[in-house]
Design an enzyme around this catalytic site. Sequence first.
Site, PDB file in Angstrom:
ATOM      1  N   TYR A  80       1.720  -7.174  -1.094  1.00 50.90           N
ATOM      2  CA  TYR A  80       2.421  -7.395  -2.490  1.00 50.90           C
ATOM      3  C   TYR A  80       2.613  -6.247  -3.151  1.00 50.90           C
ATOM      4  O   TYR A  80       2.346  -5.142  -2.581  1.00 50.90           O
ATOM      5  CB  TYR A  80       1.558  -8.460  -2.987  1.00 50.90           C
ATOM      6  CG  TYR A  80       1.426  -9.755  -2.304  1.00 50.90           C
ATOM      7  CD1 TYR A  80       2.695 -10.619  -1.900  1.00 50.90           C
ATOM      8  CD2 TYR A  80       0.257 -10.117  -1.707  1.00 50.90           C
ATOM      9  CE1 TYR A  80       2.704 -11.597  -1.274  1.00 50.90           C
ATOM     10  CE2 TYR A  80       0.138 -11.345  -0.772  1.00 50.90           C
ATOM     11  CZ  TYR A  80       1.424 -12.397  -0.672  1.00 50.90           C
ATOM     12  OH  TYR A  80       1.391 -13.238   0.124  1.00 50.90           O
ATOM     13  N   ARG A  92      -8.646  -5.515  -4.776  1.00 55.84           N
ATOM     14  CA  ARG A  92      -8.547  -6.014  -3.312  1.00 55.84           C
ATOM     15  C   ARG A  92      -7.520  -4.881  -2.697  1.00 55.84           C
ATOM     16  O   ARG A  92      -6.267  -5.048  -3.118  1.00 55.84           O
ATOM     17  CB  ARG A  92      -8.111  -7.429  -3.187  1.00 55.84           C
ATOM     18  CG  ARG A  92      -8.414  -7.890  -1.873  1.00 55.84           C
ATOM     19  CD  ARG A  92      -8.124  -9.423  -1.419  1.00 55.84           C
ATOM     20  NE  ARG A  92      -8.978 -10.062  -0.413  1.00 55.84           N
ATOM     21  CZ  ARG A  92      -8.935 -10.908   0.230  1.00 55.84           C
ATOM     22  NH1 ARG A  92      -7.465 -11.344   0.283  1.00 55.84           N
ATOM     23  NH2 ARG A  92      -9.810 -11.104   1.169  1.00 55.84           N
TER      24      ARG A  92
END
Length: 397
Positions: free
Chosen positions: A198, A246
């Site tokens: 992403y 993350r």
Amino acid sequence: MFPKTFSPLKLGPLALKNRVAMAPLTRQSAALDGTPTDEMAAYYARRARGGVGLIISEGAYETDDLSCKAYLSQPGIANAAHVAGWRKTTEAVHALGVPIICQLMHGGRVVDPRCLRAGESPVSASDTQSGGWVLYTDSDQEKHDRGITGDWPKVTFPPARALTVAEIERVADGFAEGAARAVEAGFDGVEIHAANGYLLWQFVNPKTNLRTDDYGGSPENNVRFAKLVCAKVREAIGPDKLITLRLSQDGVDDFTGAWPGGVAYARSVGAALADCEADALHWASFAWADNRDPDSDVPMPQAIRDASGKPMIVNGGIAEGADAEAVIESGAGDVVAVGRPLFAHPDWAHIVRSGEAYPWTPFDRKYVVRPPLDHALCYPADYPAPDWNPDVASRQP
Ligand SMILES: Cc1cc2nc3c(=O)[nH]c(=O)nc-3n(C[C@H](O)[C@H](O)[C@H](O)COP(=O)(O)O)c2cc1C
């Protein structure tokens, strides 16, 4: 069993009863407008009851700006209705004594084209185009159930355009506003998603970040955007809420991807993140020790933990208690995050801790998108319910 895994830990401002976290798992089960449903509250509460020490929610879109939303039926944390919907989940999970944080994500160049407004291009670090990806699932039975013949369809994406520096600031502000709404909804903090293909991953990864300004060209520049997001989020939610960041090599459109530079690059990323505002980092993978670097056998989370000095949550292929214990014992991480095993076995932590024999369902990349599912189990509705009773007092961690 597994005393290290089931020992308490202070992670940032949160006191965890054990070191098992539920990994973020997109279920695509929100309402079409992104409002979290009662079904989702029941799903998360079921996993809280199963003994995990921390829940990280599925990735939520934090704003309607700049093509942030990545999937149909993805939950948002972009408005008051979303806040009210999530509050049911946070209250249900807190009633079971488990903290929960909200994962915030921007899809970048891999947003489902159906989420784009007319004429809108997806955004990324640079002018690039994803090669597309095949849905997570790979079961022939599921193909049959969904009426698909031939190969699994590949999801394709239009060309993305590079964000301007002003837009980078705007996206970071969006994360901060989403984080403030997450706290309003009762979350104990947020996870910033810079993994799995992403937008922030597209900056961290040298293969998709071709920029020559302050936001590209070196490990320090590649993580600058993620650090900016962490800083703005910290400013928005203060020191008493957990922030995790993350990271991964994998992307949804690059499942066997490797960072150019391998472990050395990971160390540079870790060093550059040493002074970021995140309380902990989180390594995402499907096999946590697999570094894909022919010149080193150091697991990526270990390299990043050592270089950053930050606590590390380690994820990927942790299917048994011994796997979890090995992560903590080896010094690669402080917390393990368990994903797919919790679809079929919400009581994973209780079961593993007891050491009792248990008829595990083999898990694979199956049943992970949305045919009709029993959301208690996240397996097809005719899958037999587990016979484990987590309410037996002696089984409580
Ligand atoms: C169906 C599915 C949905 C996922 N959704 C997310 C997500 O929303 N955010 C995220 O960071 N990772 C997501 N992941 C990745 C998982 O968090 C995890 O990294 C992966 O499943 C490997 O861990 P495991 O071996 O414990 O399952 C997803 C994985 C699956 C299979």
